[in-house]
Design an enzyme around this catalytic site. Structure first.
Site, PDB file in Angstrom:
ATOM      1  N   LYS A 189       0.672  -0.989  -0.126  1.00 21.00           N
ATOM      2  CA  LYS A 189      -0.208   0.186  -0.411  1.00 21.00           C
ATOM      3  C   LYS A 189       0.528   1.598   0.424  1.00 21.00           C
ATOM      4  O   LYS A 189       1.696   1.184   0.448  1.00 21.00           O
ATOM      5  CB  LYS A 189      -0.709   0.006   1.340  1.00 21.00           C
ATOM      6  CG  LYS A 189      -0.041  -0.221   2.978  1.00 21.00           C
ATOM      7  CD  LYS A 189       0.955   0.244   3.336  1.00 21.00           C
ATOM      8  CE  LYS A 189       0.524   1.575   3.321  1.00 21.00           C
ATOM      9  NZ  LYS A 189       1.824   2.700   3.828  1.00 21.00           N
ATOM     10  N   TYR A 277      -4.482   3.952   6.134  1.00 21.90           N
ATOM     11  CA  TYR A 277      -4.778   2.417   7.400  1.00 21.90           C
ATOM     12  C   TYR A 277      -6.333   3.700   7.951  1.00 21.90           C
ATOM     13  O   TYR A 277      -6.802   2.779   7.921  1.00 21.90           O
ATOM     14  CB  TYR A 277      -3.391   3.129   8.585  1.00 21.90           C
ATOM     15  CG  TYR A 277      -2.561   2.537   8.234  1.00 21.90           C
ATOM     16  CD1 TYR A 277      -2.702   0.373   8.666  1.00 21.90           C
ATOM     17  CD2 TYR A 277      -1.437   2.972   8.117  1.00 21.90           C
ATOM     18  CE1 TYR A 277      -1.208   0.223   7.355  1.00 21.90           C
ATOM     19  CE2 TYR A 277      -0.225   2.543   7.528  1.00 21.90           C
ATOM     20  CZ  TYR A 277      -0.194   1.012   7.202  1.00 21.90           C
ATOM     21  OH  TYR A 277       0.432   0.220   7.030  1.00 21.90           O
TER      22      TYR A 277
HETATM   23  P1  NAD Z   1      12.401   2.058   2.127  1.00 21.50           P
HETATM   24  O1  NAD Z   1      13.096   2.720   1.689  1.00 21.50           O
HETATM   25  O2  NAD Z   1      13.164   0.768   3.398  1.00 21.50           O
HETATM   26  O3  NAD Z   1      12.234   0.704   0.877  1.00 21.50           O
HETATM   27  C1  NAD Z   1      12.494   0.846  -0.512  1.00 21.50           C
HETATM   28  C2  NAD Z   1      13.297  -0.472  -1.286  1.00 21.50           C
HETATM   29  O4  NAD Z   1      13.221   0.420  -2.723  1.00 21.50           O
HETATM   30  C3  NAD Z   1      14.370  -0.103  -0.892  1.00 21.50           C
HETATM   31  O5  NAD Z   1      16.054  -1.540  -1.042  1.00 21.50           O
HETATM   32  C4  NAD Z   1      15.070   0.750  -1.869  1.00 21.50           C
HETATM   33  O6  NAD Z   1      16.403   0.731  -2.145  1.00 21.50           O
HETATM   34  C5  NAD Z   1      14.390   0.672  -2.736  1.00 21.50           C
HETATM   35  N1  NAD Z   1      14.508   1.449  -3.984  1.00 21.50           N
HETATM   36  C6  NAD Z   1      14.601   1.050  -5.099  1.00 21.50           C
HETATM   37  N2  NAD Z   1      14.258   2.318  -6.584  1.00 21.50           N
HETATM   38  C7  NAD Z   1      14.564   3.028  -5.627  1.00 21.50           C
HETATM   39  C8  NAD Z   1      14.013   4.307  -5.738  1.00 21.50           C
HETATM   40  N3  NAD Z   1      14.063   4.987  -6.925  1.00 21.50           N
HETATM   41  N4  NAD Z   1      14.017   5.421  -4.370  1.00 21.50           N
HETATM   42  C9  NAD Z   1      13.790   5.322  -3.716  1.00 21.50           C
HETATM   43  N5  NAD Z   1      14.146   3.512  -3.235  1.00 21.50           N
HETATM   44  C10 NAD Z   1      13.964   2.799  -4.195  1.00 21.50           C
HETATM   45  O7  NAD Z   1      11.125   1.817   2.311  1.00 21.50           O
HETATM   46  P2  NAD Z   1       9.784   1.027   2.881  1.00 21.50           P
HETATM   47  O8  NAD Z   1       9.352   1.944   4.547  1.00 21.50           O
HETATM   48  O9  NAD Z   1      10.367  -0.292   2.784  1.00 21.50           O
HETATM   49  O10 NAD Z   1       8.270   1.295   1.874  1.00 21.50           O
HETATM   50  C11 NAD Z   1       8.484   0.583   1.077  1.00 21.50           C
HETATM   51  C12 NAD Z   1       7.239   0.037   0.429  1.00 21.50           C
HETATM   52  O11 NAD Z   1       6.525  -0.873   1.327  1.00 21.50           O
HETATM   53  C13 NAD Z   1       5.835   1.331   0.275  1.00 21.50           C
HETATM   54  O12 NAD Z   1       5.149   1.150  -0.538  1.00 21.50           O
HETATM   55  C14 NAD Z   1       5.697   1.594   1.357  1.00 21.50           C
HETATM   56  O13 NAD Z   1       4.165   1.950   1.372  1.00 21.50           O
HETATM   57  C15 NAD Z   1       5.052   0.009   2.371  1.00 21.50           C
HETATM   58  N6  NAD Z   1       5.045   0.146   3.196  1.00 21.50           N
HETATM   59  C16 NAD Z   1       4.080  -0.491   4.266  1.00 21.50           C
HETATM   60  C17 NAD Z   1       4.290  -0.645   5.816  1.00 21.50           C
HETATM   61  C18 NAD Z   1       3.287  -1.785   6.254  1.00 21.50           C
HETATM   62  O14 NAD Z   1       3.074  -1.473   7.325  1.00 21.50           O
HETATM   63  N7  NAD Z   1       2.204  -2.206   5.218  1.00 21.50           N
HETATM   64  C19 NAD Z   1       5.146  -0.744   6.334  1.00 21.50           C
HETATM   65  C20 NAD Z   1       6.403   0.292   5.394  1.00 21.50           C
HETATM   66  C21 NAD Z   1       6.759   0.304   4.599  1.00 21.50           C
END
Ligand code: NAD
Length: 441
Positions: A189, A277
């Site tokens: 999401k 959420y």
């Molecule tokens: P994060 O920044 O920790 O992870 C993102 C990943 O994507 C990294 O490994 C990064 O290297 C990669 N990536 C690839 N291309 C990129 C770019 N152009 N710019 C930046 N990063 C790039 O973020 P996250 O917190 O893991 O979030 C990722 C997804 O998961 C989002 O859509 C977020 O909304 C979702 N999320 C959901 C929950 C949940 O509870 N369901 C919790 C956290 C995050």
């Protein structure tokens, strides 16, 4: 995973009359867990009798007749009701796309609690990190892909689905590529950053005849499910109002937060990330869709974090039943995650409501606060991450609909766009576009 795999393929399971069938495998097992934690019901009965001062023989006589048949020497017993995981090599194989904070801290560890799913491949732009993660989770290093050669997953029949955990605006591209490669898709999401991208994802899934599920983990959280159930059981009476708050302080020094401040990657601010959420939960708890929305946004013009995306938003939704909801999200106030659902008989409080672990719900009736708290001990045995991962596996296995499909993700993105429009214009926005949730709430 081969197409005809089912839990009942297990030879042991099909050959014994005391075994667990497929239906029992796929349902939650809180009772079993509770019994296991309590040390067994019959043992407790005897212990209780002894504790109350009865002699051992009197306690034995007080037990139900079948307990007297328990042999006093080692003996074989029927297979108990138990969680029966599928053998590793027959599980539903996921390729995890993006090894960021959420993937590493929640989703990958969540596989340990799965019964039907396994990590089959990793997709990352950082080869060194992917190699390290592969070693930690026992993934074959030949199953490491990057964002350029990702499409080669088409040649790997052991990858059943792709789980997209990338910045929001990249979800659509990778979902479409995964469908073209013939894989099912689990997508984080918010589903995407525009309604057009959501439509593109849904169309690609239909063209490939593959499933699209949005990672709305709360739909698989026992506490959130219990909340919905007690509302459906009419314990609150007629629903009138919902209030919800979701906040977190945004730290621009955290690499996982940096893309969240860029509109091109995040699509919006706190609403897209955590306000969603409250929006999704409100629809789910009320069991209906809003017909009109209003919203106000405020971002401090002197705060560099909010040059591209909103900090605070407050929204209102009006429903056909007459129910009203208001919610807020913020990137500059400390962590909150809560709902209050008000009926004419009782109020349901959820606080924390959407945490990773240990969500709490309570029901208040006039004059009696916190009447019922849901038990916590069912959580470790069936956490929301494992349940969510296994849900797609089961849906594919049994060819059933997923509980959080692409249409559900698109409805939220469309409503968020309506909030933004309402905030921009200062006018209410009609949202009565006829969305009907598949399979009810
Ligand atoms: P994060 O920044 O920790 O992870 C993102 C990943 O994507 C990294 O490994 C990064 O290297 C990669 N990536 C690839 N291309 C990129 C770019 N152009 N710019 C930046 N990063 C790039 O973020 P996250 O917190 O893991 O979030 C990722 C997804 O998961 C989002 O859509 C977020 O909304 C979702 N999320 C959901 C929950 C949940 O509870 N369901 C919790 C956290 C995050």
């Amino acid at each position: 995973m081969t197409d005809n795999i089912s839990s009942s393929d297990n030879t042991e399971a099909t050959s014994s009359p005391n075994t667990v069938d497929k239906a029992s495998l796929s349902k939650n097992t809180p009772d079993m867990t509770r019994r296991a934690l309590m040390g067994g019901g019959m043992g407790l009965a005897a212990a209780g009798a002894l504790a109350s001062g009865l002699s051992a023989s009197k306690a034995q006589a007080a037990l139900p007749p079948e307990v007297n048949q328990v042999p006093l020497t080692p003996a074989g017993r029927p297979i108990p009701y138990a969680i029966r995981p599928m053998p590793e090599d027959r599980r539903f194989g996921y390729a995890i796309v993006g090894l960021g904070k959420y993937a590493l801290n929640q989703i990958l560890p969540g596989f340990a609690g799965c019964q039907h799913s396994r990590i089959e491949a990793l997709v990352s732009g950082n080869a060194g990190k992917a190699k390290m993660v592969a070693a930690e989770y026992g993934v074959d290093p030949r199953k490491i892909y990057n964002y350029d050669n990702f499409d080669k997953i088409a040649n790997d029949p052991k990858i059943d689905a792709v789980y997209i955990i990338l910045p929001n605006s990249l979800h659509a591209e990778f979902a479409v590529r995964a469908f073209k490669a013939g894989k099912h898709v689990m997508c984080e999401k918010p589903m995407a950053t525009s309604v057009a991208d959501c439509q593109r994802m849904i169309a690609a899934g239909k063209a490939a005849n593959k499933k699209l599920m949005i990672g709305y983990r709360c739909h698989y959280d026992p506490m959130n499910r219990a909340a919905v159930q007690l509302i459906r059981d009419n314990q609150l009476g007629k629903l009138g109002m919902v209030t919800t708050d979701n906040s977190d302080v945004m730290d621009p020094n955290d690499p996982a937060q940096q893309w969240r401040l860029r509109h091109a990657l995040a699509g919006g601010g706190s609403m897209m990330d955590i306000g969603i959420y409250g929006l999704n939960g409100t629809r789910y708890l009320l069991g209906e869709e809003p017909i009109e929305v209003r919203a106000t946004i405020y971002s401090d013009p002197n705060d560099d974090r909010f040059r591209e995306v909103e900090d605070r938003i407050m929204w209102q939704m009006r429903f056909r039943s007459g129910a009203l909801a208001h919610g807020a999200s913020s990137y500059s106030t400390t962590t909150t995650s809560r709902f209050s659902v008000q009926g004419d008989k009782a109020v349901l409080l959820m606080d924390p409501a959407t945490g990773y672990y240990q969500n709490l719900i309570s029901v208040q009736t006039p004059g009696h606060a916190n009447q019922s708290m849901m038990p916590q001990f069912i959580m470790p045995a069936n956490n929301q991450f494992s349940a969510q991962l296994d849900h797609l596996a089961e849906a594919v296995l049994n060819n059933t609909a997923v509980r959080s499909p692409g249409e559900e993700g698109m409805q939220d993105v469309r409503l968020i766009m309506a909030f933004y429009e309402a905030a921009r214009t200062g006018r209410p926005v009609n949202t009565d576009w006829g969305y009907v949730r598949q399979g009810g709430y």
